[in-house]
Enzyme design. Structure first.
Site, PDB file in Angstrom:
ATOM      1  N   HIS A 156       0.797  -1.202   0.085  1.00 15.06           N
ATOM      2  CA  HIS A 156      -0.100  -0.037   0.048  1.00 15.06           C
ATOM      3  C   HIS A 156       0.859   1.170   0.049  1.00 15.06           C
ATOM      4  O   HIS A 156       0.394   2.182   0.528  1.00 15.06           O
ATOM      5  CB  HIS A 156      -0.788   0.023   1.045  1.00 15.06           C
ATOM      6  CG  HIS A 156      -1.542  -1.281   1.551  1.00 15.06           C
ATOM      7  ND1 HIS A 156      -2.992  -1.677   0.824  1.00 15.06           N
ATOM      8  CD2 HIS A 156      -1.280  -2.420   2.139  1.00 15.06           C
ATOM      9  CE1 HIS A 156      -3.160  -2.958   1.103  1.00 15.06           C
ATOM     10  NE2 HIS A 156      -2.361  -3.223   2.144  1.00 15.06           N
ATOM     11  N   SER A 277      14.398  21.817 -16.477  1.00 13.02           N
ATOM     12  CA  SER A 277      13.329  22.410 -16.643  1.00 13.02           C
ATOM     13  C   SER A 277      13.533  23.916 -17.428  1.00 13.02           C
ATOM     14  O   SER A 277      14.554  24.218 -17.198  1.00 13.02           O
ATOM     15  CB  SER A 277      12.336  22.434 -15.506  1.00 13.02           C
ATOM     16  OG  SER A 277      11.768  23.811 -15.578  1.00 13.02           O
ATOM     17  N   LYS A 283      15.430  21.321 -11.204  1.00 13.13           N
ATOM     18  CA  LYS A 283      14.869  20.141 -11.402  1.00 13.13           C
ATOM     19  C   LYS A 283      15.844  19.202 -12.377  1.00 13.13           C
ATOM     20  O   LYS A 283      16.910  19.346 -12.976  1.00 13.13           O
ATOM     21  CB  LYS A 283      13.793  20.608 -12.629  1.00 13.13           C
ATOM     22  CG  LYS A 283      12.627  21.394 -12.083  1.00 13.13           C
ATOM     23  CD  LYS A 283      11.819  20.702 -10.861  1.00 13.13           C
ATOM     24  CE  LYS A 283      11.010  19.529 -11.483  1.00 13.13           C
ATOM     25  NZ  LYS A 283       9.754  19.801 -12.107  1.00 13.13           N
ATOM     26  N   GLU A 290       9.336   8.322 -17.639  1.00 14.71           N
ATOM     27  CA  GLU A 290       7.975   8.702 -17.586  1.00 14.71           C
ATOM     28  C   GLU A 290       7.518   8.464 -19.056  1.00 14.71           C
ATOM     29  O   GLU A 290       6.187   7.968 -19.235  1.00 14.71           O
ATOM     30  CB  GLU A 290       7.803   9.934 -17.542  1.00 14.71           C
ATOM     31  CG  GLU A 290       7.880  10.787 -15.808  1.00 14.71           C
ATOM     32  CD  GLU A 290       7.977  12.259 -15.670  1.00 14.71           C
ATOM     33  OE1 GLU A 290       7.206  12.899 -16.375  1.00 14.71           O
ATOM     34  OE2 GLU A 290       8.937  12.561 -14.918  1.00 14.71           O
TER      35      GLU A 290
END
Ligand code: ARG
Length: 461
Positions: A156, A277, A283, A290
């Site tokens: 979980h 970024s 970043k 992704e």
């Protein structure tokens, strides 16, 4: 120019209809398979006395020349042809004259395209399997290096029990082994030759389908000509295996994205696989991971697309089936690109074992072991579970951890607690004690690694 198939019609279709009908844009990539298949066809026809040896030599030489020129880039593929099969036959006839027109004896484009696609996807299975093995090698190496690196295992997404990072990597290795197996299994059914089924009903010529299949490395021939030309199960099966593979790569990517976040900092992706970024200079984005996660969606789409095209098609060939190729090619390309990026990304990432250990020390992930300690001293598990929970609550209230709570406090809850409890809840002990088959202990992970390495070595033989 009238079409090669001009017969009862004049073969002069509207140019927009031609465009719509044509598949050369995407089936051009099967030129090698198409030409190799045709050479085998000519060879079989001559072995059976349907073509003369001289004709067979002319066809074979002509086809070989076209293949060499296409490979060398000195022959362009004419995009105005209807498909790659028509293109090859047209160039062949231009090059060697009338005898070129004999090649299409005892076959049809329906069995030809089914043959080409099986041969093309067979190669894709081999290439993708090789790439999966490359990723498996990286995973097992990472597991070896990190078989003692303790991290929290989650359920979980809550810290649950200590595991080693090596054990974690071997979980993904197990998934990829199944992918290898699925692809090999699907390749087995794919590797049956449809050539000789002809348009749908077989042929009146005395052909030898087994000889032709053997020349092309097939394990057998499709037993029914109508099924042979209309079966695309092999493409559906491959798409399904690739969808499952992408699901695994997507789950792994998701972990990498989380682990690379400032919240976890379990890994640092190398700069080569990190993007910045345009506005936030701090970043370090895991764009490639992704994208693997995102591209999983398109592979699922390719699978659903083909299943939907095939649903409701009457036997035998229907032009709808031309829609089989783009999706399955796209899925193969996507999987290959994803593996090409993911494998070195894993290989070059830095594993931050101290951060993992730190996280492991904070989540009371030894609470189960504390309960097990009492069980070993004779207490029923349910009562031990309750006391362990009360002690965790106490630690939380007092801002400490089980390892630092004095023995006197433990004994307020049970007389069974003694000084050896600290060893029992030491994270290293907790991990090492899980030595059951497939568990997280170092010995168990070593066993898992060895088993995978044996499988990988079997391939290089
Ligand atoms: N381009 C076609 C395909 O990809 C080849 C088979 C055409 N057969 C036919 N009868 N029109 O399916």
């Amino acid at each position: 120019m009238a079409k090669m198939w001009a017969g009862v019609t004049a073969g002069k279709t509207d140019p927009t209809a031609d465009d719509f009908n044509s598949s050369i844009r995407f089936d051009r990539r099967m030129f090698r398979q198409d030409i190799t298949g045709s050479i085998a066809h000519a060879t079989m026809l001559s072995a059976k006395g349907i073509l003369s040896e001289a004709d067979c030599s002319a066809l074979t030489e002509g086809l070989t020349g076209i293949l060499e020129d296409l490979e060398a880039g000195t022959q362009e593929i004419d995009g105005s042809c209807e498909d790659i099969h028509m293109f090859v036959e047209q160039v062949l006839t231009e090059r060697i004259g009338e005898v070129g027109k004999k090649l299409h004896t005892a076959r049809s484009r329906n069995d030809q395209v089914a043959l080409d696609l099986r041969m093309y996807l067979r190669d894709e299975c081999d290439g993708i399997s090789g790439q999966i093995r490359g990723l498996l090698k990286v995973l097992t190496d990472l597991a070896e290096e990190n078989k003692s690196s303790i991290m929290p295992g989650y359920t979980h997404l809550q810290r649950a029990q200590p595991v080693s990072f090596g054990h974690y990597m071997m979980a993904y290795a197990s998934m990829l082994l199944r992918d290898l197996d699925r692809i090999a299994d699907c390749r087995k059914r794919m590797n049956i030759s449809p050539i000789g089924c002809c348009a749908l009903a077989g042929t009146t010529y005395d052909t030898d389908r087994h000889l032709e299949a053997e020349l092309l490395g097939f394990e057998g021939v499709c037993p029914n000509s109508m099924d042979g030309v209309s079966d695309r199960d092999f493409a559906v099966e491959l798409l399904s295996a690739l969808s499952i593979l992408m699901m695994h790569l997507s789950r792994l990517s998701e972990e990498l994205i989380l682990w690379a976040s400032w919240e976890f900092r379990f890994i640092t992706l190398s700069d080569a696989y990190t993007t910045g970024s345009s506005i936030m200079p701090q970043k370090r984005n895991a764009d490639m991971a992704e994208l693997v996660r995102g591209k999983t969606g398109r592979v699922y789409g390719d699978l659903m697309g083909l299943l939907t095209v095939l649903k409701g098609l009457p036997l035998a060939y229907n032009k709808d089936m031309q829609e089989d190729k783009e999706g399955v090619f796209d899925a193969c390309d996507t999987v290959k690109m994803s593996l090409t990026v993911l494998t070195p990304m894993l290989q070059t990432m830095q594993v931050n074992a101290e951060n993992m250990l730190h996280a492991a020390q904070e989540g009371f992930i030894n609470a189960t072991d504390l309960a097990d300690y009492l069980v070993r001293k004779g207490m029923p598990f349910r009562s031990a579970y309750k006391i362990s929970g009360q002690l965790v609550a106490l630690c939380m209230k007092e801002g400490t951890v089980l390892e630092h709570l004095p023995l006197s406090r433990y004994r307020e809850y049970s007389e069974l607690f003694e000084a050896d409890l600290y060893n029992a809840i030491d994270l290293k002990t907790c991990m090492e004690k899980r030595s059951s088959e497939g568990g997280t202990s170092v010995a168990s992970v070593e066993k898992q690694i060895a088993a995978v390495r044996v499988i990988l070595e079997g391939y290089s033989e």
